[in-house]
Design a protein around this motif. Structure first.
Motif, PDB file in Angstrom:
ATOM      1  N   ASP A  45       0.718  -1.158  -0.010  1.00  0.00           N
ATOM      2  CA  ASP A  45       0.020   0.091  -0.019  1.00  0.00           C
ATOM      3  C   ASP A  45       0.949   1.157  -0.014  1.00  0.00           C
ATOM      4  O   ASP A  45       1.962   1.151   0.175  1.00  0.00           O
ATOM      5  N   PHE A  46       0.550   2.425  -0.239  1.00  0.00           N
ATOM      6  CA  PHE A  46       1.275   3.704  -0.020  1.00  0.00           C
ATOM      7  C   PHE A  46       0.261   4.608   0.277  1.00  0.00           C
ATOM      8  O   PHE A  46      -0.860   4.489   0.561  1.00  0.00           O
ATOM      9  N   ALA A  47       0.983   5.810   0.540  1.00  0.00           N
ATOM     10  CA  ALA A  47       0.052   7.028   1.262  1.00  0.00           C
ATOM     11  C   ALA A  47       0.167   8.097   0.204  1.00  0.00           C
ATOM     12  O   ALA A  47       0.861   8.422  -0.599  1.00  0.00           O
ATOM     13  N   PHE A  48      -1.261   8.831   0.148  1.00  0.00           N
ATOM     14  CA  PHE A  48      -1.428   9.547  -0.946  1.00  0.00           C
ATOM     15  C   PHE A  48      -2.431  10.706  -0.097  1.00  0.00           C
ATOM     16  O   PHE A  48      -3.513  10.337   0.350  1.00  0.00           O
ATOM     17  N   SER A  49      -2.289  11.987  -0.186  1.00  0.00           N
ATOM     18  CA  SER A  49      -3.317  13.134   0.037  1.00  0.00           C
ATOM     19  C   SER A  49      -3.121  14.075  -0.833  1.00  0.00           C
ATOM     20  O   SER A  49      -2.080  14.690  -1.346  1.00  0.00           O
ATOM     21  N   ILE A  50      -4.051  15.020  -0.685  1.00  0.00           N
ATOM     22  CA  ILE A  50      -4.286  16.306  -1.548  1.00  0.00           C
ATOM     23  C   ILE A  50      -4.748  17.303  -0.491  1.00  0.00           C
ATOM     24  O   ILE A  50      -5.310  17.266   0.543  1.00  0.00           O
ATOM     25  N   ASP A  55      -9.293  22.746  -4.900  1.00  0.00           N
ATOM     26  CA  ASP A  55      -8.274  23.201  -5.806  1.00  0.00           C
ATOM     27  C   ASP A  55      -8.253  22.410  -6.804  1.00  0.00           C
ATOM     28  O   ASP A  55      -7.385  22.662  -7.878  1.00  0.00           O
ATOM     29  N   ILE A  56      -8.708  21.120  -6.905  1.00  0.00           N
ATOM     30  CA  ILE A  56      -8.340  20.143  -7.901  1.00  0.00           C
ATOM     31  C   ILE A  56      -8.640  20.526  -9.388  1.00  0.00           C
ATOM     32  O   ILE A  56      -7.742  20.490 -10.160  1.00  0.00           O
ATOM     33  N   PHE A  61      -2.285  22.212  -7.781  1.00  0.00           N
ATOM     34  CA  PHE A  61      -2.685  21.771  -6.446  1.00  0.00           C
ATOM     35  C   PHE A  61      -1.603  20.732  -5.723  1.00  0.00           C
ATOM     36  O   PHE A  61      -0.692  20.475  -6.621  1.00  0.00           O
ATOM     37  N   ASN A  62      -1.539  20.818  -4.485  1.00  0.00           N
ATOM     38  CA  ASN A  62      -0.460  20.411  -3.869  1.00  0.00           C
ATOM     39  C   ASN A  62      -0.830  18.902  -3.347  1.00  0.00           C
ATOM     40  O   ASN A  62      -1.968  18.718  -2.942  1.00  0.00           O
ATOM     41  N   GLY A 119       4.547  18.600  -2.992  1.00  0.00           N
ATOM     42  CA  GLY A 119       4.482  19.871  -3.843  1.00  0.00           C
ATOM     43  C   GLY A 119       3.385  19.823  -4.692  1.00  0.00           C
ATOM     44  O   GLY A 119       2.591  18.992  -4.752  1.00  0.00           O
ATOM     45  N   PRO A 120       3.712  20.854  -5.808  1.00  0.00           N
ATOM     46  CA  PRO A 120       2.694  21.126  -6.600  1.00  0.00           C
ATOM     47  C   PRO A 120       2.414  20.089  -7.699  1.00  0.00           C
ATOM     48  O   PRO A 120       3.430  19.459  -8.135  1.00  0.00           O
ATOM     49  N   VAL A 121       1.185  19.726  -8.158  1.00  0.00           N
ATOM     50  CA  VAL A 121       1.007  18.943  -9.446  1.00  0.00           C
ATOM     51  C   VAL A 121       0.177  19.805 -10.470  1.00  0.00           C
ATOM     52  O   VAL A 121      -0.752  20.306  -9.882  1.00  0.00           O
TER      53      VAL A 121
END
Length: 160
Positions: A45-50, A55-56, A61-62, A119-121
């Motif tokens: 599994d992995f971690a991901f957050s916005i 803002d998407i 957005f970060n 960071g930003p995407v």
């Protein structure tokens, strides 16, 4: 006394849900936009957050993402599919790490190392398509081994 403890242990073991799937994680849940993800790699599994879900739809957005590598990355390839009603309607692939052209800071990382990006995407689109759909993302290394894999479920009820 021992028989009752053994009975309790057996009941606990029977009630545990032995699942081989990772849990579904909530990225954001707003009134008109919901995004969830689940790792499709059975071993990791992995971690991901916005930072801000609203803002998407904007251009940038970060995000925060983290994973511990099970395989080294000399070369890294991304394959992304847009799936609607179980059918792939769009497929995109790109090389992210080449020995001569590393596009990302984690190119060249070794097995066991920790990758953390904050960071930003920029998506490169003006709006998120309305509806319910899945975005499947798979990252593979030079040996064709999955480095990370996730299915993002998007429910967008915004009418732009």
């Amino acid at each position: 006394m021992k028989a009752s403890n053994i009975l309790k242990l057996i009941l606990v073991l029977l009630c545990i849900n032995v699942s081989t799937e990772w849990p579904t994680h909530t990225v954001c849940k707003e009134s008109n936009l919901e995004i969830y993800y689940k790792s499709c790699d059975p071993q990791q599994d992995f971690a991901f957050s916005i930072d801000q879900c609203p803002d998407i739809p904007s251009h940038t957005f970060n995000i925060r993402a983290a994973i511990i590598l099970r395989h080294s990355i000399k070369q890294l390839y991304a394959k992304i599919k847009l799936i609607i009603n179980g059918k792939t309607v769009l497929s995109y692939s790109e090389s992210l790490c080449d020995p001569d052209d590393p596009k990302l800071i984690f190119c060249g990382k070794k097995k066991g190392e920790h990758i953390y990006y904050e960071g930003p995407v920029t998506l490169g689109i003006k709006e998120i398509p309305q509806g319910e759909y899945t975005i499947s993302a798979v990252l593979t290394n030079e040996d064709g081994i999955t480095v990370a894999c996730a299915d993002f479920n998007v429910k967008n009820y915004l009418d732009y």
